[in-house]
Scaffold this active site. Structure first.
Site, PDB file in Angstrom:
ATOM      1  N   ASP A 160      46.968  22.953 -46.156  1.00 51.05           N
ATOM      2  CA  ASP A 160      45.683  23.598 -46.479  1.00 51.05           C
ATOM      3  C   ASP A 160      45.473  24.865 -45.644  1.00 51.05           C
ATOM      4  OD1 ASP A 160      44.986  21.611 -48.331  1.00 51.05           O
ATOM      5  OD2 ASP A 160      44.388  20.302 -46.697  1.00 51.05           O
ATOM      6  N   HIS A 188      42.378  16.605 -46.594  1.00 51.09           N
ATOM      7  CA  HIS A 188      43.208  17.183 -47.651  1.00 51.09           C
ATOM      8  C   HIS A 188      42.695  16.715 -49.018  1.00 51.09           C
ATOM      9  CE1 HIS A 188      46.725  18.974 -49.332  1.00 51.09           C
ATOM     10  NE2 HIS A 188      47.274  17.842 -49.697  1.00 51.09           N
TER      11      HIS A 188
HETATM   12  N1  LIG Z   1      50.141  16.096 -48.059  1.00 53.62           N
HETATM   13  C1  LIG Z   1      50.616  17.192 -48.585  1.00 53.62           C
HETATM   14  O1  LIG Z   1      50.384  18.318 -48.128  1.00 53.62           O
HETATM   15  C2  LIG Z   1      51.477  17.080 -49.804  1.00 53.62           C
HETATM   16  C3  LIG Z   1      52.183  18.191 -50.260  1.00 53.62           C
HETATM   17  C4  LIG Z   1      52.993  18.049 -51.353  1.00 53.62           C
HETATM   18  C5  LIG Z   1      53.101  16.823 -51.995  1.00 53.62           C
HETATM   19  N2  LIG Z   1      52.384  15.777 -51.578  1.00 53.62           N
HETATM   20  C6  LIG Z   1      52.535  14.447 -52.179  1.00 53.62           C
HETATM   21  O2  LIG Z   1      53.836  13.953 -51.821  1.00 53.62           O
HETATM   22  C7  LIG Z   1      54.266  12.996 -52.777  1.00 53.62           C
HETATM   23  C8  LIG Z   1      55.691  13.302 -53.216  1.00 53.62           C
HETATM   24  O3  LIG Z   1      55.737  14.496 -53.958  1.00 53.62           O
HETATM   25  P1  LIG Z   1      56.993  14.804 -54.904  1.00 53.62           P
HETATM   26  O4  LIG Z   1      56.764  16.113 -55.501  1.00 53.62           O
HETATM   27  O5  LIG Z   1      58.261  14.565 -54.187  1.00 53.62           O
HETATM   28  O6  LIG Z   1      56.756  13.726 -56.028  1.00 53.62           O
HETATM   29  P2  LIG Z   1      57.858  13.111 -56.984  1.00 53.62           P
HETATM   30  O7  LIG Z   1      57.146  12.384 -58.065  1.00 53.62           O
HETATM   31  O8  LIG Z   1      58.886  14.115 -57.353  1.00 53.62           O
HETATM   32  O9  LIG Z   1      58.554  12.056 -56.039  1.00 53.62           O
HETATM   33  C9  LIG Z   1      57.937  10.863 -55.666  1.00 53.62           C
HETATM   34  C10 LIG Z   1      59.037   9.848 -55.532  1.00 53.62           C
HETATM   35  O10 LIG Z   1      58.441   8.645 -55.074  1.00 53.62           O
HETATM   36  C11 LIG Z   1      59.077   7.593 -55.738  1.00 53.62           C
HETATM   37  N3  LIG Z   1      58.287   6.377 -55.646  1.00 53.62           N
HETATM   38  C12 LIG Z   1      57.272   5.966 -56.461  1.00 53.62           C
HETATM   39  N4  LIG Z   1      56.852   4.754 -56.055  1.00 53.62           N
HETATM   40  C13 LIG Z   1      57.595   4.422 -54.973  1.00 53.62           C
HETATM   41  C14 LIG Z   1      57.630   3.291 -54.129  1.00 53.62           C
HETATM   42  N5  LIG Z   1      56.820   2.241 -54.313  1.00 53.62           N
HETATM   43  N6  LIG Z   1      58.537   3.265 -53.127  1.00 53.62           N
HETATM   44  C15 LIG Z   1      59.386   4.292 -52.929  1.00 53.62           C
HETATM   45  N7  LIG Z   1      59.410   5.381 -53.703  1.00 53.62           N
HETATM   46  C16 LIG Z   1      58.513   5.447 -54.714  1.00 53.62           C
HETATM   47  C17 LIG Z   1      59.273   8.112 -57.164  1.00 53.62           C
HETATM   48  O11 LIG Z   1      60.254   7.359 -57.872  1.00 53.62           O
HETATM   49  C18 LIG Z   1      59.722   9.540 -56.883  1.00 53.62           C
HETATM   50  O12 LIG Z   1      61.138   9.625 -56.748  1.00 53.62           O
HETATM   51  C19 LIG Z   1      53.239  13.047 -53.907  1.00 53.62           C
HETATM   52  O13 LIG Z   1      52.325  11.981 -53.713  1.00 53.62           O
HETATM   53  C20 LIG Z   1      52.531  14.384 -53.688  1.00 53.62           C
HETATM   54  O14 LIG Z   1      51.222  14.378 -54.187  1.00 53.62           O
HETATM   55  C21 LIG Z   1      51.593  15.876 -50.482  1.00 53.62           C
HETATM   56  O1  LIG Z   2      47.804  18.510 -54.460  1.00 55.16           O
HETATM   57  C1  LIG Z   2      48.773  17.800 -54.485  1.00 55.16           C
HETATM   58  O2  LIG Z   2      48.782  16.772 -55.154  1.00 55.16           O
HETATM   59  C2  LIG Z   2      50.015  18.147 -53.715  1.00 55.16           C
HETATM   60  C3  LIG Z   2      49.678  18.680 -52.369  1.00 55.16           C
HETATM   61  O3  LIG Z   2      48.939  17.783 -51.620  1.00 55.16           O
HETATM   62  C4  LIG Z   2      48.995  19.993 -52.450  1.00 55.16           C
HETATM   63  O4  LIG Z   2      47.887  20.145 -51.956  1.00 55.16           O
HETATM   64  O5  LIG Z   2      49.604  20.917 -53.018  1.00 55.16           O
END
Ligand SMILES: NC(=O)c1ccc[n+]([C@@H]2O[C@H](COP(=O)([O-])OP(=O)(O)OC[C@H]3O[C@@H](n4cnc5c(N)ncnc54)[C@H](O)[C@@H]3O)[C@@H](O)[C@H]2O)c1
Ligand SMILES: O=C(O)C[C@H](O)C(=O)O
Length: 266
Positions: A160, A188
């Site tokens: 953020d 967030h």
């Molecule tokens: N906090 C932040 O700043 C931030 C930033 C980016 C993404 N995110 C979050 O991070 C996460 C991952 O993002 P992504 O783009 O890699 O998503 P993605 O969907 O490409 O990958 C998620 C993975 O998790 C797996 N998964 C689902 N359930 C599971 C379980 N019970 N155990 C193990 N693995 C499991 C899925 O099969 C998939 O491979 C999402 O929740 C996204 O919203 C957070």
């Molecule tokens: O918003 C999302 O779901 C992914 C990540 O946390 C973001 O802020 O880009």
């Protein structure tokens, strides 16, 4: 003397972020160029083939720091003796959803994984929660893994701050290193308040307040809904409303579509 390998768990390792960061961890980018690692990669059955592919790519790369790989769909096997856990696993946000809408799916995942970490991880395990809602998932993890020290559990919200810096830099056509005093209040989610009231940027004539500068120019032209906001709210207020919305929701990702919803590479 060679260091003892650190065991790093990546959950959701076959996902978009996992695919990008697993090789980085294996190359020493996270823990340093002289720190050997053992990788534990966890994903679900439906992603087992991709997980296998990631494991094969690591083998092909013959990385000197990589001392072992466990690629599994078994949460207990994945959590065994883990020193650092990077928690990516879960459902990502889709175009129309908010992070809090992921609560029902992701919280149950975090409860199960917390119980496995509590039982099988190293006593001083450090945990970084990334999957959304990241702060709530971290809280759940803390509740269900009480023996992991609280200070060892954190969640990723720096995005953020970086997003706010990027928006301001883009807006003023300056570099982020020239911007000071961005504050993100709250968590967030869409309830956060990215605060530009104290932000200054460096100019040839010294530090200037950002608020003073953006009031003078013509940002926002060409987007009908932005123009409507400007008519309804006045230029200055609308400008900052758009800034708030962009930082809170991560609108860049909305533009890129649901497959690239989360922030791979950011
Ligand atoms: N906090 C932040 O700043 C931030 C930033 C980016 C993404 N995110 C979050 O991070 C996460 C991952 O993002 P992504 O783009 O890699 O998503 P993605 O969907 O490409 O990958 C998620 C993975 O998790 C797996 N998964 C689902 N359930 C599971 C379980 N019970 N155990 C193990 N693995 C499991 C899925 O099969 C998939 O491979 C999402 O929740 C996204 O919203 C957070
Ligand atoms: O918003 C999302 O779901 C992914 C990540 O946390 C973001 O802020 O880009």
């Amino acid at each position: 003397m060679a260091k003892i390998p650190v065991t790093v768990l990546v959950t959701g390792a076959a996902g978009q972020i996992g695919d990008a960061i697993v090789p980085m961890i294996a190359r020493g980018i996270m823990l340093g160029p002289d720190q050997p690692v053992i990788l534990h990669l966890l994903d679900i059955e439906q992603a087992a083939e991709s997980l296998h592919g990631i494991r094969m790519e690591l083998t092909d790369a013959a990385l000197p720091l990589l001392k072992g790989v466990v690629a599994t769909t078994d949460v207990v096997e994945a959590c065994k003796d883990v020193n650092i856990a990077v928690m990516l696993g879960g459902s990502p946000r889709k175009e129309i959803t908010l992070r809090k809408h992921m609560l029902s799916t992701n919280v149950s995942i975090y409860k199960a994984q917390a119980l496995a970490l509590e039982e099988h991880a190293a006593a001083d395990c450090k945990v970084l929660v990334v999957a959304n809602p990241a702060n709530t998932n971290a809280l759940i993890l803390k509740q269900f893994a009480p023996s992991i020290p609280k200070k060892n559990i954190t969640c990723l919200t720096r995005l953020d701050h970086n997003r706010a810096l990027g928006q301001i830099a883009d807006r003023l056509k300056i570099h982020i290193s020239d911007i000071k005093n961005v504050i993100i209040w709250g968590n967030h989610s869409t309830t956060q308040y990215p605060d530009v009231n104290h932000v200054t940027f460096t100019t040839r004539n010294g530090e200037r307040p950002v608020r003073e500068h953006v009031a003078d120019d013509h940002w926002g032209h060409g987007f009908p809904w932005e123009c409507i906001l400007m008519v309804l709210m006045g230029f200055h207020l609308a400008l900052f409303t758009l800034f708030l919305l962009n930082v809170r929701k991560g609108n860049g990702q909305l533009c890129r579509g649901s497959r690239l919803m989360s922030s791979r590479g950011q």
